[in-house]
Design a protein around this motif. Structure first.
Motif, PDB file in Angstrom:
ATOM      1  N   GLN A 119       0.865  -1.179   0.000  1.00 10.80           N
ATOM      2  CA  GLN A 119       0.000   0.000   0.000  1.00 10.80           C
ATOM      3  C   GLN A 119       0.905   1.234   0.000  1.00 10.80           C
ATOM      4  OE1 GLN A 119      -1.556   1.154   3.895  1.00 10.80           O
ATOM      5  NE2 GLN A 119      -3.614   1.285   3.018  1.00 10.80           N
ATOM      6  N   GLN A 120       0.543   2.227  -0.807  1.00 11.21           N
ATOM      7  CA  GLN A 120       1.343   3.450  -0.820  1.00 11.21           C
ATOM      8  C   GLN A 120       0.451   4.683  -0.770  1.00 11.21           C
ATOM      9  OE1 GLN A 120       3.803   4.336  -4.299  1.00 11.21           O
ATOM     10  NE2 GLN A 120       5.282   5.426  -3.021  1.00 11.21           N
ATOM     11  N   PHE A 121       0.731   5.541   0.215  1.00  9.08           N
ATOM     12  CA  PHE A 121       0.079   6.846   0.300  1.00  9.08           C
ATOM     13  C   PHE A 121       0.943   7.860  -0.440  1.00  9.08           C
ATOM     14  CE2 PHE A 121      -3.135   5.330   2.968  1.00  9.08           C
ATOM     15  CZ  PHE A 121      -2.591   4.563   3.977  1.00  9.08           C
ATOM     16  N   PRO A 122       0.350   8.973  -0.873  1.00 14.27           N
ATOM     17  CA  PRO A 122       1.117   9.988  -1.617  1.00 14.27           C
ATOM     18  C   PRO A 122       2.364  10.439  -0.869  1.00 14.27           C
ATOM     19  CG  PRO A 122      -1.222  10.468  -1.737  1.00 14.27           C
ATOM     20  CD  PRO A 122      -1.083   9.338  -0.766  1.00 14.27           C
ATOM     21  N   SER A 123       3.476  10.459  -1.596  1.00 16.72           N
ATOM     22  CA  SER A 123       4.766  10.941  -1.086  1.00 16.72           C
ATOM     23  C   SER A 123       5.284  10.128   0.096  1.00 16.72           C
ATOM     24  CB  SER A 123       4.677  12.430  -0.686  1.00 16.72           C
ATOM     25  OG  SER A 123       4.381  13.198  -1.820  1.00 16.72           O
ATOM     26  N   GLN A 124       4.821   8.894   0.238  1.00 18.16           N
ATOM     27  CA  GLN A 124       5.354   7.990   1.260  1.00 18.16           C
ATOM     28  C   GLN A 124       5.855   6.728   0.592  1.00 18.16           C
ATOM     29  OE1 GLN A 124       2.923   7.171   4.663  1.00 18.16           O
ATOM     30  NE2 GLN A 124       2.042   9.233   4.718  1.00 18.16           N
ATOM     31  N   GLY A 125       6.706   6.002   1.295  1.00 19.66           N
ATOM     32  CA  GLY A 125       7.164   4.734   0.762  1.00 19.66           C
ATOM     33  C   GLY A 125       6.083   3.676   0.839  1.00 19.66           C
ATOM     34  N   PRO A 126       6.100   2.697  -0.061  1.00 19.73           N
ATOM     35  CA  PRO A 126       5.134   1.604   0.017  1.00 19.73           C
ATOM     36  C   PRO A 126       5.244   0.863   1.345  1.00 19.73           C
ATOM     37  CG  PRO A 126       6.248   1.613  -2.113  1.00 19.73           C
ATOM     38  CD  PRO A 126       6.966   2.599  -1.237  1.00 19.73           C
ATOM     39  N   ARG A 127       4.111   0.314   1.769  1.00 23.53           N
ATOM     40  CA  ARG A 127       4.059  -0.412   3.038  1.00 23.53           C
ATOM     41  C   ARG A 127       3.574  -1.829   2.769  1.00 23.53           C
ATOM     42  NH1 ARG A 127       0.258  -1.109   7.633  1.00 23.53           N
ATOM     43  NH2 ARG A 127      -1.412  -0.412   6.267  1.00 23.53           N
ATOM     44  N   SER A 133      -8.294  -8.475  -0.459  1.00 26.62           N
ATOM     45  CA  SER A 133      -9.588  -8.087   0.072  1.00 26.62           C
ATOM     46  C   SER A 133      -9.397  -7.210   1.302  1.00 26.62           C
ATOM     47  CB  SER A 133     -10.402  -9.336   0.435  1.00 26.62           C
ATOM     48  OG  SER A 133     -11.668  -8.967   0.933  1.00 26.62           O
ATOM     49  N   LEU A 134      -9.988  -6.019   1.235  1.00 23.23           N
ATOM     50  CA  LEU A 134      -9.931  -5.079   2.355  1.00 23.23           C
ATOM     51  C   LEU A 134     -11.331  -4.986   2.952  1.00 23.23           C
ATOM     52  CD1 LEU A 134      -7.907  -2.248   0.557  1.00 23.23           C
ATOM     53  CD2 LEU A 134      -7.011  -4.030   2.056  1.00 23.23           C
ATOM     54  N   PRO A 135     -11.522  -5.442   4.172  1.00 19.35           N
ATOM     55  CA  PRO A 135     -12.863  -5.437   4.764  1.00 19.35           C
ATOM     56  C   PRO A 135     -13.236  -4.047   5.291  1.00 19.35           C
ATOM     57  CG  PRO A 135     -11.293  -6.348   6.311  1.00 19.35           C
ATOM     58  CD  PRO A 135     -10.518  -6.046   5.056  1.00 19.35           C
ATOM     59  N   ARG A 136     -14.437  -3.622   5.026  1.00 23.99           N
ATOM     60  CA  ARG A 136     -14.965  -2.386   5.618  1.00 23.99           C
ATOM     61  C   ARG A 136     -13.964  -1.226   5.515  1.00 23.99           C
ATOM     62  NH1 ARG A 136     -15.986  -6.502   8.770  1.00 23.99           N
ATOM     63  NH2 ARG A 136     -14.354  -5.969  10.262  1.00 23.99           N
ATOM     64  N   VAL A 137     -13.737  -0.774   4.311  1.00 27.41           N
ATOM     65  CA  VAL A 137     -12.737   0.269   4.097  1.00 27.41           C
ATOM     66  C   VAL A 137     -13.184   1.596   4.708  1.00 27.41           C
ATOM     67  CG1 VAL A 137     -11.747  -0.769   2.022  1.00 27.41           C
ATOM     68  CG2 VAL A 137     -13.689   0.829   1.816  1.00 27.41           C
ATOM     69  N   SER A 138     -12.191   2.405   5.045  1.00 23.72           N
ATOM     70  CA  SER A 138     -12.436   3.749   5.544  1.00 23.72           C
ATOM     71  C   SER A 138     -11.713   4.740   4.634  1.00 23.72           C
ATOM     72  CB  SER A 138     -11.934   3.897   6.985  1.00 23.72           C
ATOM     73  OG  SER A 138     -10.527   3.739   7.008  1.00 23.72           O
ATOM     74  N   LEU A 139     -11.948   6.022   4.875  1.00 21.55           N
ATOM     75  CA  LEU A 139     -11.316   7.046   4.038  1.00 21.55           C
ATOM     76  C   LEU A 139      -9.798   6.910   4.037  1.00 21.55           C
ATOM     77  CD1 LEU A 139     -13.450  10.194   5.020  1.00 21.55           C
ATOM     78  CD2 LEU A 139     -13.698   8.739   2.997  1.00 21.55           C
ATOM     79  N   SER A 140      -9.246   6.450   5.147  1.00 21.03           N
ATOM     80  CA  SER A 140      -7.789   6.334   5.269  1.00 21.03           C
ATOM     81  C   SER A 140      -7.206   5.191   4.439  1.00 21.03           C
ATOM     82  CB  SER A 140      -7.402   6.147   6.742  1.00 21.03           C
ATOM     83  OG  SER A 140      -7.958   4.945   7.240  1.00 21.03           O
ATOM     84  N   ASP A 141      -8.056   4.382   3.852  1.00 19.29           N
ATOM     85  CA  ASP A 141      -7.579   3.318   2.966  1.00 19.29           C
ATOM     86  C   ASP A 141      -7.370   3.814   1.539  1.00 19.29           C
ATOM     87  OD1 ASP A 141      -9.721   1.118   4.763  1.00 19.29           O
ATOM     88  OD2 ASP A 141      -7.528   1.166   4.861  1.00 19.29           O
ATOM     89  N   THR A 142      -7.697   5.073   1.284  1.00 17.45           N
ATOM     90  CA  THR A 142      -7.442   5.664  -0.026  1.00 17.45           C
ATOM     91  C   THR A 142      -5.938   5.693  -0.268  1.00 17.45           C
ATOM     92  OG1 THR A 142      -9.433   7.038  -0.023  1.00 17.45           O
ATOM     93  CG2 THR A 142      -7.604   7.774  -1.400  1.00 17.45           C
ATOM     94  N   ALA A 143      -5.498   4.967  -1.297  1.00 19.14           N
ATOM     95  CA  ALA A 143      -4.063   4.784  -1.540  1.00 19.14           C
ATOM     96  C   ALA A 143      -3.902   4.045  -2.865  1.00 19.14           C
ATOM     97  CB  ALA A 143      -3.424   3.974  -0.414  1.00 19.14           C
TER      98      ALA A 143
END
Lengths: 112, 114
Positions: free
Chosen positions: A37-45, A74-84
């Protein structure tokens, strides 16, 4: 190294389950499948890794069919913070001689 | 926080110059990987070191070089810089005895070449 294909983007709403599929038709016998998973301007996790069948951790599940030519994160019950952006990586476990090929990834947008 | 550190966070330089990016892996990790990420190219693997030795090479240009020191930190040297070298450069590390595809990434260095 197996080439991977993923959808470029996906939209979902908060609270929904999201499934992202990666195709890797020429996966080799010794290859494992890893998702990042990668958020903008961060390294992949690192999220999850598997070889066959199903793997689950506290964040996600990974489904791999018997022919291993695809895998589904599969990501269960996503939240806004899962945007990536989510990347599928296929490769062997050994510590030499690999060219780690990350595809373009899937940009997941979670809407309220 | 992955435990991988990279310095500097930002670097602005001019074409033709040379810069050095530094990476410290997680404690105990022997492998270091370098990646370049630009808007139009995605995440590109450059090179891997394991305990001081080069282990794998990806799409690394001849103008770029890297090394891993006895204390396991690594440096990526970029020379004769071009505008197209502007990108985020990530370092990652992995633990010995674990999958090489389980990598822990640092926060990156953003390089801007003017």
């Amino acid at each position: 190294l197996a080439k991977t294909t993923q959808p470029i983007s996906m939209d979902s709403y908060e609270g929904q389950e999201v499934n992202i599929t990666c195709s890797h038709n020429n996966i080799a016998t010794n290859d494992y499948i890893t998702w990042y998973q990668q958020f903008p301007s961060q390294g992949p996790r690192f999220i999850i890794q598997g070889y066959k069948t199903k793997v689950t951790n506290e964040v996600a599940s990974l489904f791999i069919p018997a022919d291993r030519k695809s895998s589904t994160l599969s990501l269960p019950r996503v939240s806004l913070s899962d945007t990536a952006v989510y990347y599928c990586l296929v490769g062997v476990l050994r510590n030499y001689g690999q060219n780690f090929v990350f595809g373009p990834g899937t940009r997941l947008s979670v809407l309220p | 926080d992955s435990g991988v550190t990279q310095t500097p966070k930002h670097l602005i330089t001019a074409t033709g110059q040379r810069v050095t990016l530094r990476c410290s892996p997680r404690s105990g990790d022997l492998s270091v990987y370098w990646y370049q990420q630009s808007l139009d190219q995605g995440l590109q693997f450059l090179i891997q070191y394991y305990n001081g030795e080069e282990r794998a090479k990806g799409n690394i240009l001849e103008r770029f070089s890297a090394q891993q020191f006895p204390d396991l930190h690594s440096e990526l040297n970029l020379s004769s810089l071009e505008l197209g070298d502007s990108a985020l450069y990530f370092c990652a590390s992995s633990a010995p005895g674990t999958s090489a595809t389980t990598q822990y990434f640092g926060p990156g260095t953003r390089l801007t070449v003017l």
